[in-house]
Design a protein around this motif. Structure first.
Motif, short mmCIF file in Angstrom:
data_model
loop_
_atom_site.label_atom_id
_atom_site.label_comp_id
_atom_site.label_asym_id
_atom_site.label_seq_id
_atom_site.Cartn_x
_atom_site.Cartn_y
_atom_site.Cartn_z
N ILE A 193 -0.17 -32.34 9.47
CA ILE A 193 1.21 -32.13 8.96
C ILE A 193 1.40 -32.87 7.64
CG2 ILE A 193 3.65 -32.68 9.41
CD1 ILE A 193 3.00 -30.53 11.28
N VAL A 194 0.99 -34.13 7.61
CA VAL A 194 1.18 -34.94 6.41
C VAL A 194 0.37 -34.37 5.24
CG1 VAL A 194 0.72 -37.22 5.39
CG2 VAL A 194 1.79 -37.04 7.64
N LEU A 195 -0.89 -34.04 5.48
CA LEU A 195 -1.72 -33.53 4.40
C LEU A 195 -1.23 -32.16 3.89
CD1 LEU A 195 -5.30 -34.51 5.64
CD2 LEU A 195 -3.96 -35.57 3.81
N HIS A 196 -0.74 -31.33 4.79
CA HIS A 196 -0.30 -30.00 4.38
C HIS A 196 1.07 -30.03 3.72
CE1 HIS A 196 -0.42 -25.67 4.34
NE2 HIS A 196 0.79 -25.60 4.90
N HIS A 197 2.04 -30.70 4.33
CA HIS A 197 3.42 -30.65 3.84
C HIS A 197 3.76 -31.74 2.81
CE1 HIS A 197 4.61 -27.37 6.42
NE2 HIS A 197 3.97 -27.96 7.42
N LEU A 198 3.12 -32.87 2.88
CA LEU A 198 3.43 -33.94 1.93
C LEU A 198 2.41 -34.03 0.80
CD1 LEU A 198 4.68 -36.70 4.39
CD2 LEU A 198 6.03 -35.10 3.05
N ALA A 199 1.11 -33.87 1.13
CA ALA A 199 0.07 -33.93 0.10
C ALA A 199 -0.20 -32.55 -0.51
CB ALA A 199 -1.20 -34.51 0.68
N HIS A 200 0.41 -31.54 0.05
CA HIS A 200 0.30 -30.17 -0.45
C HIS A 200 -1.14 -29.67 -0.51
CE1 HIS A 200 4.53 -30.44 -1.34
NE2 HIS A 200 4.31 -31.52 -2.05
N LEU A 201 -1.93 -30.01 0.51
CA LEU A 201 -3.30 -29.49 0.61
C LEU A 201 -3.29 -28.18 1.38
CD1 LEU A 201 -5.40 -32.70 1.49
CD2 LEU A 201 -4.95 -31.71 -0.76
N GLU A 245 -8.65 -27.05 2.42
CA GLU A 245 -8.87 -28.41 1.92
C GLU A 245 -8.76 -29.43 3.04
OE1 GLU A 245 -7.27 -28.22 -2.67
OE2 GLU A 245 -5.78 -28.17 -1.06
N ILE A 246 -7.80 -29.24 3.93
CA ILE A 246 -7.64 -30.17 5.06
C ILE A 246 -8.87 -30.09 5.96
CG2 ILE A 246 -6.30 -30.73 7.12
CD1 ILE A 246 -3.83 -29.59 5.61
N ALA A 247 -9.31 -28.86 6.25
CA ALA A 247 -10.49 -28.66 7.11
C ALA A 247 -11.70 -29.36 6.52
CB ALA A 247 -10.76 -27.17 7.29
N GLU A 248 -11.88 -29.23 5.21
CA GLU A 248 -13.02 -29.88 4.56
C GLU A 248 -12.90 -31.40 4.61
OE1 GLU A 248 -14.82 -30.27 0.09
OE2 GLU A 248 -13.97 -28.33 0.66
N GLN A 249 -11.69 -31.91 4.38
CA GLN A 249 -11.48 -33.35 4.35
C GLN A 249 -11.71 -33.98 5.71
OE1 GLN A 249 -8.00 -34.79 2.31
NE2 GLN A 249 -7.93 -36.64 3.56
N VAL A 250 -11.22 -33.35 6.78
CA VAL A 250 -11.33 -33.96 8.11
C VAL A 250 -12.57 -33.50 8.87
CG1 VAL A 250 -8.84 -34.33 8.28
CG2 VAL A 250 -9.86 -32.25 9.26
N GLY A 251 -13.29 -32.54 8.30
CA GLY A 251 -14.52 -32.07 8.96
C GLY A 251 -14.24 -31.23 10.19
N ALA A 252 -13.23 -30.35 10.11
CA ALA A 252 -12.88 -29.48 11.24
C ALA A 252 -12.83 -28.03 10.75
CB ALA A 252 -11.53 -29.88 11.81
#
Length: 176
Positions: free
Chosen positions: A127-135, A139-146
């Motif tokens: 939630i934070v990465l998508h809505h606040l960091a605008h990823l 990009e989120i999947a790559e960052q967290v490895g999911a």
């Protein structure tokens, strides 16, 4: 006949005074002068003590002066003047500083932070990465490895949980 010129303060013919006797005879008088000058008793005593410490290091030479009290008085006054200069500079610096008043967080933000804290870590991070960091989801999947599907699931579940909690919080606020 060779005449040597004396450098420095005139030498006394009298025997040197003991430092302890000199200290006892002059400390109070100089401390009182500095107190009147500075307006701070403890500071005056500290600076007088500092001057006497400097004198003690040079006592064999200074004790032979015609008036060793003039030396200690000058050093103490110089220390006090330097201290006043530093204090004035600090006061001027502080006067130039502006106090910034930052408003506290709005009640909605407080409620959101509380609600986010109740989510499982993976959902909260998504939630934070998508809505606040605008990823993006990728990009989120790559960052967290999911996998991207997993990130979508976290976002969906997290949004549903937040909606339920924030709706309850708002309803409770309206009843009060």
């Amino acid at each position: 006949m060779t005449v040597r010129q004396q450098t420095g303060p005139p030498r006394s013919v009298a025997a040197p005074v003991d430092f302890t006797d000199f200290y006892q005879a002059h400390f109070h008088r100089i401390a009182v002068q500095l107190y009147a000058y500075l307006g701070d008793h403890a500071e005056a005593q500290d600076l007088t003590q500092e001057a006497f410490c400097r004198m003690l290091e040079r006592w064999p030479r200074i004790s032979a002066y015609d008036d060793p009290s003039a030396w200690i008085r000058r050093v103490a006054w110089n220390l006090a003047t330097s201290r006043l200069r530093r204090m004035r500079t600090a006061v001027r610096h502080l006067a130039k500083q502006r106090e910034e008043h930052v408003p506290g967080p709005e009640p909605d933000r407080v409620a959101l932070i509380r609600a986010l804290a109740t989510l499982p870590e993976a959902q909260r991070r998504a939630i934070v990465l998508h809505h606040l960091a605008h990823l993006s989801i990728a990009e989120i999947a790559e960052q967290v490895g999911a996998a991207e599907g997993t990130v979508r699931s976290w976002l969906s579940r997290g949004r549903a949980a937040l909606a339920g909690q924030l709706t309850e919080t708002r309803a409770e606020g309206n009843r009060a």
